[in-house]
Structures are given as structure tokens and as C-alpha cells.
Motif scaffolding. Structure first.
Motif, PDB file in Angstrom:
ATOM      1  N   GLY A 172      -5.591 -10.921  -9.601  1.00  0.00           N
ATOM      2  CA  GLY A 172      -4.997 -10.905  -8.281  1.00  0.00           C
ATOM      3  C   GLY A 172      -3.699 -10.121  -8.342  1.00  0.00           C
ATOM      4  N   LEU A 173      -2.713 -10.528  -7.569  1.00  0.00           N
ATOM      5  CA  LEU A 173      -1.399  -9.891  -7.586  1.00  0.00           C
ATOM      6  C   LEU A 173      -0.504 -10.642  -8.551  1.00  0.00           C
TER       7      LEU A 173
ATOM      8  N   ARG B  76       0.853  -2.111  -5.037  1.00  0.00           N
ATOM      9  CA  ARG B  76      -0.149  -3.103  -5.439  1.00  0.00           C
ATOM     10  C   ARG B  76      -0.773  -2.780  -6.796  1.00  0.00           C
ATOM     11  N   HIS B  77      -0.811  -1.509  -7.167  1.00  0.00           N
ATOM     12  CA  HIS B  77      -1.323  -1.147  -8.487  1.00  0.00           C
ATOM     13  C   HIS B  77      -0.454  -1.751  -9.593  1.00  0.00           C
TER      14      HIS B  77
ATOM     15  N   THR C 218      -1.538  -5.418 -10.035  1.00  0.00           N
ATOM     16  CA  THR C 218      -2.898  -5.673 -10.526  1.00  0.00           C
ATOM     17  C   THR C 218      -3.168  -5.024 -11.882  1.00  0.00           C
TER      18      THR C 218
ATOM     19  N   ARG D 154     -13.237 -15.827 -11.778  1.00  0.00           N
ATOM     20  CA  ARG D 154     -14.051 -15.266 -10.703  1.00  0.00           C
ATOM     21  C   ARG D 154     -15.527 -15.645 -10.762  1.00  0.00           C
TER      22      ARG D 154
ATOM     23  N   GLN E 214      -8.237  -9.012  -6.792  1.00  0.00           N
ATOM     24  CA  GLN E 214      -7.872  -7.760  -6.129  1.00  0.00           C
ATOM     25  C   GLN E 214      -8.381  -6.538  -6.897  1.00  0.00           C
ATOM     26  N   THR E 215      -9.068  -6.774  -8.005  1.00  0.00           N
ATOM     27  CA  THR E 215      -9.489  -5.672  -8.868  1.00  0.00           C
ATOM     28  C   THR E 215     -10.957  -5.297  -8.699  1.00  0.00           C
TER      29      THR E 215
ATOM     30  N   ALA F  98      -3.291 -13.886  -0.880  1.00  0.00           N
ATOM     31  CA  ALA F  98      -3.408 -12.510  -1.378  1.00  0.00           C
ATOM     32  C   ALA F  98      -3.150 -12.431  -2.876  1.00  0.00           C
TER      33      ALA F  98
ATOM     34  N   ASN G  69       0.809  -1.225   0.000  1.00  0.00           N
ATOM     35  CA  ASN G  69       0.000   0.000   0.000  1.00  0.00           C
ATOM     36  C   ASN G  69       0.843   1.277   0.000  1.00  0.00           C
TER      37      ASN G  69
END
Length: 374
Positions: free
Chosen positions: A307-308, A116-117, A120, A314, A292-293, A287, A97
């Protein structure tokens, strides 16, 4: 003898008829001239139930494809870069973060781009470098540090976190973060912390002399015929073995084999453990492999999110490939793909080097291997 018994026992758990049909189906694509050849591998519950080759690694020199043939896996490299970054997170050297600018001063005018951006593909960074700098992707004649300094100057396409745009520059930046925070060259860190512990003995970024003979030629289709792709292809002319390359390309640089990659994917399926060694925590694996989007339209396939550094199935639309919900994986520019289906205990590796038939052959293999699991 023991290895043979284990293989036979695993085969009994899978659908033998479906698995037996994979090789002739791949061969049909070779016979039609759509691809030069394939290596296909399926693990079920950690055991090999299918491992086959078809076609040629080098058409001009009539070299048959081998199980240990070495491929440019291109963007299949990205999840390894993601795991390397998560190792830094677990060591307290990186925070998902945090602004990228906290670690890379060249991003000072992009304070909204978080670590994290990058993982993803929601950083707002463009897919590839513009103008003459795109040449780096085939000549590979720059350093990762210099490339990322330039990537930081390219204007964002949109506000970070607002849209999914697949970005090679973002993943290169993630690799640079690994480099800066570990104090090692990116490629050296991945080799020491991932490739070596996983027994990925035929995986590397810069081809060593004793491995070059096993590297598969990358082919392009033109007027219905296969010919070696030109030097302006991602990674350059595959016959030149990236001669003189200095760019490690965390976004596409790795060479690997089907067996090596199966070790990496099995580690992910095992919750971070391979060969009795823990490489990553269960928390990090979780994680990385959940969406994560949010509600953003993300991923290359229907019914997926991101995800990462992994594309994640999904909803039921993603099951059209016969993947289960929660399956995660990643493909590469030349048609390669690898995935993990946790609910079936299945790992699949599909390796090919270009050609107009690569996408169809991949789809056939994914469906057939997924249908084989019991």
C-alpha cells in the motif's frame, strides 16, 4: 483497579493458553543465545492481552529488558513518514499523483517519479545510496536536504511504476517532501503532529540525555555468540547513541517503545482516531492500507503487496503467518515488526535488537499472537 479489570476482561476474550506460551517461547531463543531479549505486546479490540519482556537490554552490563525499553525500530519508521505525507495531502499541500519534481527541483530530470511511487517502492530509485555516501547511513552526519539532493542524482534502476524495489532513498525523499511542504523540519513535524498527539512520550529521532539509559544495545551474531554490532551498522554503534547525528532518516531514524508503537497502530486500526482525536481521515487510512502495486510482485513476504508505506496481505499465501487477508504492517532491519489485523481487531508489536534468532522469534510471536484472537 479499573485498568486491572479492563485488562482481565480483555484476557477473557483471547486464548489464554496461546498467549501464556509466548514468553517461554521467546525465552527459549534468549537461552539459545540467538537474541539478547524481547518486548512483545498484543492488543485485541484496543485492550492489552499480552505485554511481556524477556532477556537483557544490555548483556555486558546485565541490564534486564523492561517494558519501557527503547529500541531503534529502523524501517518501522516508514509508515509514520507515510502518515505525515498523507497529512500534507489532506491539507492540499501535496498530491500523490504529482511529479516529485514539482516540489523538489533537484528531481527535474526524473519527471516520471510521482509522489505515490515513493510510498509504494515503485519509484525506480535504488535501495541505498552508492559508494562513500552509504556512510551517511551509519555516521548520520548530513542533513536530510543535502542527502536528498544527492539521491536525486543517482540514476534510476528502471522506469517508475514498472517494478517493486524497496528503497530507503525513496522514503527519505518522502520525508524531505514533508519538510518542504510543511515548512518544518521533518522530525519536528512528526513530533508535533504524530508523536505528541498519540502520547508517544518515548519516541524520538535524536536521543535526549534522560532517555539514553533505556536504549537497547543492538547485537550481531558471530560464531554463535552475540556481540554489540559495529559502528558500520545502520544507525551506527547503538552504544554511541548516534552522537553528533544530524540526519533524521525518515526511512529508519525513529527510536520507540512497544507501548508507544501500539498507540500508532491502534490509531490506524481505529480509522485515524486515537484518544478521541482524529489525526487522519478514514479515506487516507483506506488508501494507505489497500494494495497499490497492482499485479507487481511486491513486499517482503509471500502473498503480500504494498500500500502507501505499508505491506499488505493480499491473498491466502500471506495467511501462512496466520495473518488475515488485509492485515498490514512493517518490519525493521534489526528484526522488529508491527502489524494490524483489522478482521481480528488485533495489534501486534515485536521488538528485538538483532541476533541470528531474531527472524525465528518474530515468526513464532506473529503466529502465536495471531492464533490467540477469538
Amino acid at each position: 483497579m479499573l485498568q486491572t479489570l479492563v485488562f482481565l476482561a480483555a484476557m477473557q476474550a483471547a486464548d489464554l493458553n496461546t498467549l501464556a506460551n509466548i514468553k517461554p517461547r521467546m525465552q527459549s531463543h534468549v537461552d539459545r543465545g540467538g537474541i539478547s531479549g524481547t518486548v512483545t505486546l498484543v492488543l485485541e479490540k484496543g485492550q492489552p492481552v499480552h505485554f511481556e519482556t524477556t532477556g537483557l537490554a544490555d548483556i555486558e552490563n546485565k541490564k534486564p529488558m523492561r517494558k519501557d525499553s527503547i529500541f531503534q525500530i529502523m524501517s518501522m519508521t516508514k509508515p509514520l513518514t507515510g502518515v505525515a505525507a498523507m497529512m500534507m495531502v489532506e491539507e492540499g499541500k501535496l498530491n500523490l499523483n504529482d511529479p516529485v519534481a514539482k516540489y523538489l527541483p533537484e528531481f527535474a530530470d526524473k519527471p516520471g517519479v510521482l509522489v505515490r511511487h515513493l510510498m509504494t517502492h515503485t519509484s525506480g530509485m535504488a535501495a541505498d545510496p552508492p559508494g562513500e555516501r552509504k556512510e551517511w547511513q551509519y555516521s548520520m552526519k548530513t542533513t536530510l536536504a543535502d542527502a536528498v539532493k544527492f539521491y536525486a542524482t543517482v540514476p534510476l534502476l528502471q522506469e517508475p511504476g514498472t517494478k517493486w524495489v524497496y528503497s530507503n532513498m525513496a522514503l527519505a525523499t518522502l520525508g524531505r517532501l514533508v519538510e518542504v511542504r510543511s515548512g518544518m523540519k521533518y522530525e519536528d513535524f512528526v513530533a508535533k503532529r504524530l508523536l505528541q498527539p498519540l502520547g508517544m512520550k518515548d519516541s524520538f529521532y535524536f536521543p535526549p540525555a534522560d532517555k539514553k539509559d533505556r536504549i537497547v544495545v543492538n547485537y550481531c551474531s558471530k560464531e554463535g555468540k552475540l556481540s554489540p554490532c559495529p559502528h558500520t551498522t545502520l544507525g551506527g554503534d547503538s552504544r554511541e547513541m548516534r552522537a553528533g547525528a544530524t540526519y533524521s532518516a525518515p526511512e529508519f531514524g525513529l527510536y520507540s517503545t512497544a507501548e508507544d508503537l501500539s498507540h500508532f497502530y491502534q490509531m490506524m486500526l481505529n480509522g485515524g482516531v486515537w484518544g478521541g482525536k482524529r489525526l487522519l481521515s478514514k479515506a487516507s487510512i483506506h488508501a494507505m492500507t489497500i494494495v497499490q502495486t497492482g499485479d507487481l510482485k511486491a513486499g517482503h513476504n509471500p502473498g503480500t503487496g504494498f500500500g502507501l508505506t505499508w505491506e499488505v496481505v493480499r491473498d491466502p499465501a500471506g495467511a501462512a503467518m496466520l495473518w488475515s487477508e488485509g492485515t498490514f504492517g512493517h518490519g525493521g532491519a534489526f528484526g522488529t515488526h508491527g502489524w494490524v489485523d483489522p478482521s481480528k481487531g488485533l495489534v501486534g508489536v515485536f521488538l528485538v535488537q538483532g541476533g541470528s534468532g531474531a527472524s525465528e522469534a518474530k515468526a513464532n510471536f506473529i503466529a502465536m499472537s495471531s492464533a490467540s484472537a477469538n
